[in-house]
Design a protein around this motif. Structure first.
Motif, PDB file in Angstrom:
ATOM      1  N   PHE A 111      51.936  54.481   2.249  1.00  0.00           N
ATOM      2  CA  PHE A 111      53.182  53.815   2.657  1.00  0.00           C
ATOM      3  C   PHE A 111      53.136  52.359   2.211  1.00  0.00           C
ATOM      4  O   PHE A 111      52.069  51.819   1.940  1.00  0.00           O
ATOM      5  CB  PHE A 111      53.388  53.880   4.176  1.00  0.00           C
ATOM      6  CG  PHE A 111      52.154  53.586   4.966  1.00  0.00           C
ATOM      7  CD1 PHE A 111      51.390  54.617   5.471  1.00  0.00           C
ATOM      8  CD2 PHE A 111      51.743  52.282   5.182  1.00  0.00           C
ATOM      9  CE1 PHE A 111      50.231  54.356   6.187  1.00  0.00           C
ATOM     10  CE2 PHE A 111      50.594  52.012   5.903  1.00  0.00           C
ATOM     11  CZ  PHE A 111      49.832  53.055   6.406  1.00  0.00           C
ATOM     12  N   GLN A 112      54.316  51.784   2.160  1.00  0.00           N
ATOM     13  CA  GLN A 112      54.380  50.339   1.928  1.00  0.00           C
ATOM     14  C   GLN A 112      55.129  49.715   3.104  1.00  0.00           C
ATOM     15  O   GLN A 112      54.519  49.234   4.042  1.00  0.00           O
ATOM     16  CB  GLN A 112      55.029  50.052   0.579  1.00  0.00           C
ATOM     17  CG  GLN A 112      54.100  50.469  -0.568  1.00  0.00           C
ATOM     18  CD  GLN A 112      54.680  50.215  -1.930  1.00  0.00           C
ATOM     19  OE1 GLN A 112      55.377  49.235  -2.151  1.00  0.00           O
ATOM     20  NE2 GLN A 112      54.400  51.109  -2.865  1.00  0.00           N
ATOM     21  N   CYS A 113      56.465  49.814   3.125  1.00  0.00           N
ATOM     22  CA  CYS A 113      57.188  49.265   4.284  1.00  0.00           C
ATOM     23  C   CYS A 113      57.022  50.158   5.515  1.00  0.00           C
ATOM     24  O   CYS A 113      57.130  49.693   6.644  1.00  0.00           O
ATOM     25  CB  CYS A 113      58.664  49.074   3.967  1.00  0.00           C
ATOM     26  SG  CYS A 113      59.636  50.605   3.982  1.00  0.00           S
ATOM     27  N   GLY A 114      56.800  51.440   5.317  1.00  0.00           N
ATOM     28  CA  GLY A 114      56.567  52.365   6.425  1.00  0.00           C
ATOM     29  C   GLY A 114      57.820  53.002   7.008  1.00  0.00           C
ATOM     30  O   GLY A 114      57.710  53.837   7.909  1.00  0.00           O
ATOM     31  N   TYR A 115      58.995  52.623   6.505  1.00  0.00           N
ATOM     32  CA  TYR A 115      60.216  53.126   7.151  1.00  0.00           C
ATOM     33  C   TYR A 115      60.366  54.641   7.012  1.00  0.00           C
ATOM     34  O   TYR A 115      60.797  55.315   7.935  1.00  0.00           O
ATOM     35  CB  TYR A 115      61.458  52.423   6.573  1.00  0.00           C
ATOM     36  CG  TYR A 115      62.664  52.586   7.469  1.00  0.00           C
ATOM     37  CD1 TYR A 115      62.834  51.757   8.577  1.00  0.00           C
ATOM     38  CD2 TYR A 115      63.604  53.577   7.234  1.00  0.00           C
ATOM     39  CE1 TYR A 115      63.907  51.910   9.427  1.00  0.00           C
ATOM     40  CE2 TYR A 115      64.695  53.739   8.076  1.00  0.00           C
ATOM     41  CZ  TYR A 115      64.839  52.899   9.168  1.00  0.00           C
ATOM     42  OH  TYR A 115      65.903  53.059  10.010  1.00  0.00           O
ATOM     43  N   CYS A 116      59.983  55.162   5.879  1.00  0.00           N
ATOM     44  CA  CYS A 116      60.132  56.600   5.660  1.00  0.00           C
ATOM     45  C   CYS A 116      58.973  57.400   6.245  1.00  0.00           C
ATOM     46  O   CYS A 116      59.018  58.629   6.285  1.00  0.00           O
ATOM     47  CB  CYS A 116      60.219  56.905   4.166  1.00  0.00           C
ATOM     48  SG  CYS A 116      58.630  56.699   3.291  1.00  0.00           S
ATOM     49  N   THR A 117      57.902  56.705   6.670  1.00  0.00           N
ATOM     50  CA  THR A 117      56.633  57.368   6.967  1.00  0.00           C
ATOM     51  C   THR A 117      56.696  58.390   8.112  1.00  0.00           C
ATOM     52  O   THR A 117      56.154  59.498   7.970  1.00  0.00           O
ATOM     53  CB  THR A 117      55.537  56.313   7.233  1.00  0.00           C
ATOM     54  OG1 THR A 117      55.544  55.370   6.146  1.00  0.00           O
ATOM     55  CG2 THR A 117      54.172  56.955   7.322  1.00  0.00           C
ATOM     56  N   CYS A 148      61.364  58.028  -0.479  1.00  0.00           N
ATOM     57  CA  CYS A 148      60.616  56.789  -0.218  1.00  0.00           C
ATOM     58  C   CYS A 148      61.126  55.730  -1.181  1.00  0.00           C
ATOM     59  O   CYS A 148      60.849  55.788  -2.378  1.00  0.00           O
ATOM     60  CB  CYS A 148      59.122  57.016  -0.410  1.00  0.00           C
ATOM     61  SG  CYS A 148      58.157  55.497  -0.234  1.00  0.00           S
ATOM     62  N   ARG A 149      61.826  54.775  -0.643  1.00  0.00           N
ATOM     63  CA  ARG A 149      62.394  53.729  -1.518  1.00  0.00           C
ATOM     64  C   ARG A 149      61.313  52.835  -2.091  1.00  0.00           C
ATOM     65  O   ARG A 149      61.522  52.161  -3.077  1.00  0.00           O
ATOM     66  CB  ARG A 149      63.420  52.900  -0.739  1.00  0.00           C
ATOM     67  CG  ARG A 149      64.640  53.710  -0.382  1.00  0.00           C
ATOM     68  CD  ARG A 149      65.769  52.839   0.050  1.00  0.00           C
ATOM     69  NE  ARG A 149      66.164  51.938  -1.025  1.00  0.00           N
ATOM     70  CZ  ARG A 149      67.358  51.417  -1.165  1.00  0.00           C
ATOM     71  NH1 ARG A 149      68.297  51.716  -0.293  1.00  0.00           N
ATOM     72  NH2 ARG A 149      67.638  50.592  -2.135  1.00  0.00           N
ATOM     73  N   CYS A 150      60.126  52.803  -1.439  1.00  0.00           N
ATOM     74  CA  CYS A 150      59.026  51.989  -1.963  1.00  0.00           C
ATOM     75  C   CYS A 150      58.282  52.713  -3.074  1.00  0.00           C
ATOM     76  O   CYS A 150      57.385  52.117  -3.689  1.00  0.00           O
ATOM     77  CB  CYS A 150      58.047  51.647  -0.845  1.00  0.00           C
ATOM     78  SG  CYS A 150      58.781  50.680   0.481  1.00  0.00           S
TER      79      CYS A 150
END
Ligand code: FES
Ligand code: FES
Length: 176
Positions: A111-117, A148-150
């Motif tokens: 993950f990066q931002c974690g929003y989709c996680t 995942c936008r990241c």
């Protein structure tokens, strides 16, 4: 209990009784018939781990498990889940023990931002429960509804591939 909905021309619509087994706990609630499962979880029950991305079935951020199967909570009315077992990201761990899919996402930095996680992890657990995750191509195809936008896809894929066998064992021990 009744409430007004903007589409009814002002007529009151009675809330409906809904019973859920939510993350292992019995919950009885009165719910307006137009309330989505996503809004019930986030707005009313404070389970904000489940994310709202698009709110119309396009991103997978809201994925939860209902009777062990993954669904988009933004597309499900809460009343449709009456009598069902609902598992969110908050209900996957067993006490201090992370679910193997959660642990794999951490160890693979998936993950990066974690929003989709949370949606990715719930979807991955459901994928294994469906008897899928039989190799990278299958995982990639079956996870295609979780955006995942990241662009963390390579690490997400690696995490799922590694955690699939432990997840199968975890589910056999006692499906959550
Ligand atoms: S918020 Fe449900 S699919 Fe995007
Ligand atoms: S980690 Fe940012 S959207 Fe997936």
């Amino acid at each position: 209990m009744s409430a007004r909905h903007p589409c009814t021309g002002g007529g009151g619509i009675a809330a409906r009784p809904v019973t859920l087994e939510l993350n292992g706990q019995h919950r009885s609630l009165d719910v307006e018939p137009w309330t989505t499962l996503l809004d019930l979880l986030r707005e009313r029950l404070g389970l904000t781990g489940t994310k709202k991305g698009c709110d119309h079935g396009q991103c997978g951020a809201c994925t939860v498990l209902v009777d062990g199967k993954r669904i988009n909570a933004c597309l499900a009315l809460a009343v449709m889940c009456d009598g069902k077992r609902v598992t969110t990201i908050e209900g996957l761990a067993r006490g201090d023990q992370l679910h193997p899919m959660q642990a794999a996402f951490v160890s693979h930095d998936a993950f990066q931002c974690g929003y989709c996680t949370p949606g990715q992890i719930c979807s991955a657990v459901g994928l294994v429960a469906e008897g899928r995750a039989q190799g990278r191509d299958d995982i990639r195809e079956q996870m295609s509804g979780n955006i995942c936008r990241c662009g963390a896809y390579p690490n997400i894929l690696a995490a799922i591939e590694e955690a699939a066998p432990q997840t199968r064992a975890w589910l056999e021990e006692g499906e959550r």
